[in-house]
Design an enzyme around this catalytic site. Structure first.
Site, PDB file in Angstrom:
ATOM      1  N   CYS A 132      61.816  66.798  49.874  1.00 10.96           N
ATOM      2  CA  CYS A 132      60.683  66.198  50.580  1.00 10.96           C
ATOM      3  C   CYS A 132      60.279  66.997  51.824  1.00 10.96           C
ATOM      4  O   CYS A 132      59.081  67.220  52.070  1.00 10.96           O
ATOM      5  CB  CYS A 132      60.995  64.760  50.955  1.00 10.96           C
ATOM      6  SG  CYS A 132      62.608  64.517  51.726  1.00 10.96           S
ATOM      7  N   HIS A 245      58.472  61.673  57.317  1.00  9.72           N
ATOM      8  CA  HIS A 245      59.232  62.758  57.934  1.00  9.72           C
ATOM      9  C   HIS A 245      58.324  63.563  58.857  1.00  9.72           C
ATOM     10  O   HIS A 245      57.170  63.852  58.527  1.00  9.72           O
ATOM     11  CB  HIS A 245      59.783  63.710  56.864  1.00  9.72           C
ATOM     12  CG  HIS A 245      60.888  63.137  56.043  1.00  9.72           C
ATOM     13  ND1 HIS A 245      61.452  61.906  56.269  1.00  9.72           N
ATOM     14  CD2 HIS A 245      61.554  63.662  54.961  1.00  9.72           C
ATOM     15  CE1 HIS A 245      62.403  61.695  55.382  1.00  9.72           C
ATOM     16  NE2 HIS A 245      62.489  62.743  54.582  1.00  9.72           N
TER      17      HIS A 245
END
Length: 339
Positions: A132, A245
């Site tokens: 990711c 994130h």
């Protein structure tokens, strides 16, 4: 696209699996039959897809008969065992684990960066979804790298607990409530308290002092951008954020890129949303990226210690663009162009 494709989701009840289900519906993917697969404990549960309740089945070696595309998000061990089985049954596997990413015969794909690699699915009928944190960074790097090749990257990540799964989401929620009410925090998902804290460890440590997460970013970025010459060092930190994130990225290029040019390149890049107006306090934040599919870039500035380097801040939803959305994008190109 007139043809319908039979699709399986392995790990359908997990945090990423449920997102895959939602994104297939949101993007109107041409699904014929849909098979939801998970462990025995989820057998008999139902998940909704386009208003229809579909029962979850136990994953077995016979689960892939008649399946065209299998989306995997159930961990590396499951992928190592069942991707070859699914491929032998005629499915093309798009795997979200780290099991196949560095296999030289398996393409590692971010559609905005290297979609041409999807053609290499024929090697093993497996396509790997990157980590990711790697995905969002390379989406931002690609237009800059095309303009002036990258020499070196220094990245620090600030990663949401959802990257660990539902148990970590629950742990942050429960710890926060306990601590605010004067009670001690119980730690299960992580070795230390995550509420009101930052943990400079994601995954296990290697002998070189880096974690597996950090080395994933190093190796995957080089593979995706097609250059082993890129120097890259990473520090990955878990932070008390549920979704999204964030990354601080410093990049040195072969030639100078001005801030204005970087903004122009990023504003025109597929999958990127530029949020870079510090006078208005406009910059990417995890709360804004949550639930979205774009990679947000801002805080672009020249590195005053290096004439050919830039600093910028990158944010994306780790469950969507960092996992499920990227997999469905791959599936769409695969279906439209190669199947």
């Amino acid at each position: 696209m007139s043809r319908l494709f039979n699709v399986a989701i392995v790990g359908a009840t997990g945090a990423v699996g449920t997102q895959m289900l939602e994104i297939l519906a949101e993007r109107n993917f041409p699904v014929g039959a849909l098979r939801l697969l998970a462990s025995e404990r989820s057998e008999g549960n139902f998940l909704e897809f386009k208003g229809e309740e579909i029962m979850v089945q136990t994953l077995t070696a016979e689960s892939f008969v008649g399946i065209d595309i299998a989306l995997f998000s159930a961990g590396g061990g499951i992928s190592e065992e069942f991707c070859p089985i699914a491929a032998a049954a005629g499915a093309v596997c798009i795997d979200n684990s780290s099991a196949w990413r560095m296999d030289p015969e398996v393409p590692l794909v971010v559609p905005e960066v290297n979609p041409q690699e999807i053609a290499r699915y024929v090697n093993k009928r497996i396509i790997a979804n990157p980590n990711c944190s790697t995905i969002q960074m390379v989406v931002a790097l690609k237009p800059l790298h095309d303009f002036s090749p990258i020499r070196r990257i220094v990245v620090s990540t600030y990663q949401a607990v959802s990257g660990t799964g539902q148990k970590a989401i629950d742990e942050l929620r429960i710890q926060t409530g306990e601590l605010l009410n004067g009670r001690p925090a119980e730690c299960n998902a992580y070795p230390h308290q995550i509420a009101f804290n930052c943990l400079p460890q994601i995954d296990v440590f290697f002998d070189n002092g880096y974690t597996r997460e950090e080395m994933k970013m190093v190796n995957e970025t080089r593979k995706i951008l097609g250059s082993d010459a890129i120097g890259l060092t990473a520090t990955a930190v878990r932070v008390p954020v549920f979704y999204g994130h964030s990354e601080s990225v410093n990049v040195e290029f072969a030639g100078r890129i001005t801030v204005q040019k970087a903004r122009e390149l990023l504003a025109a890049a597929p999958g990127v949303e530029l949020r870079d107006d510090v006078a208005s306090q406009l910059y990417p934040m995890a709360v804004d990226a949550a639930g979205q599919d774009s990679v947000y870039v801002g805080r672009i500035r020249e590195d005053e210690s290096c004439a050919q380097a830039l600093n910028f801040w990158v944010v994306a939803d780790n469950l969507r663009k960092g996992a499920a959305t990227n997999a469905v994008q791959i599936a769409k190109i695969l279906a439209e162009t190669y199947l």
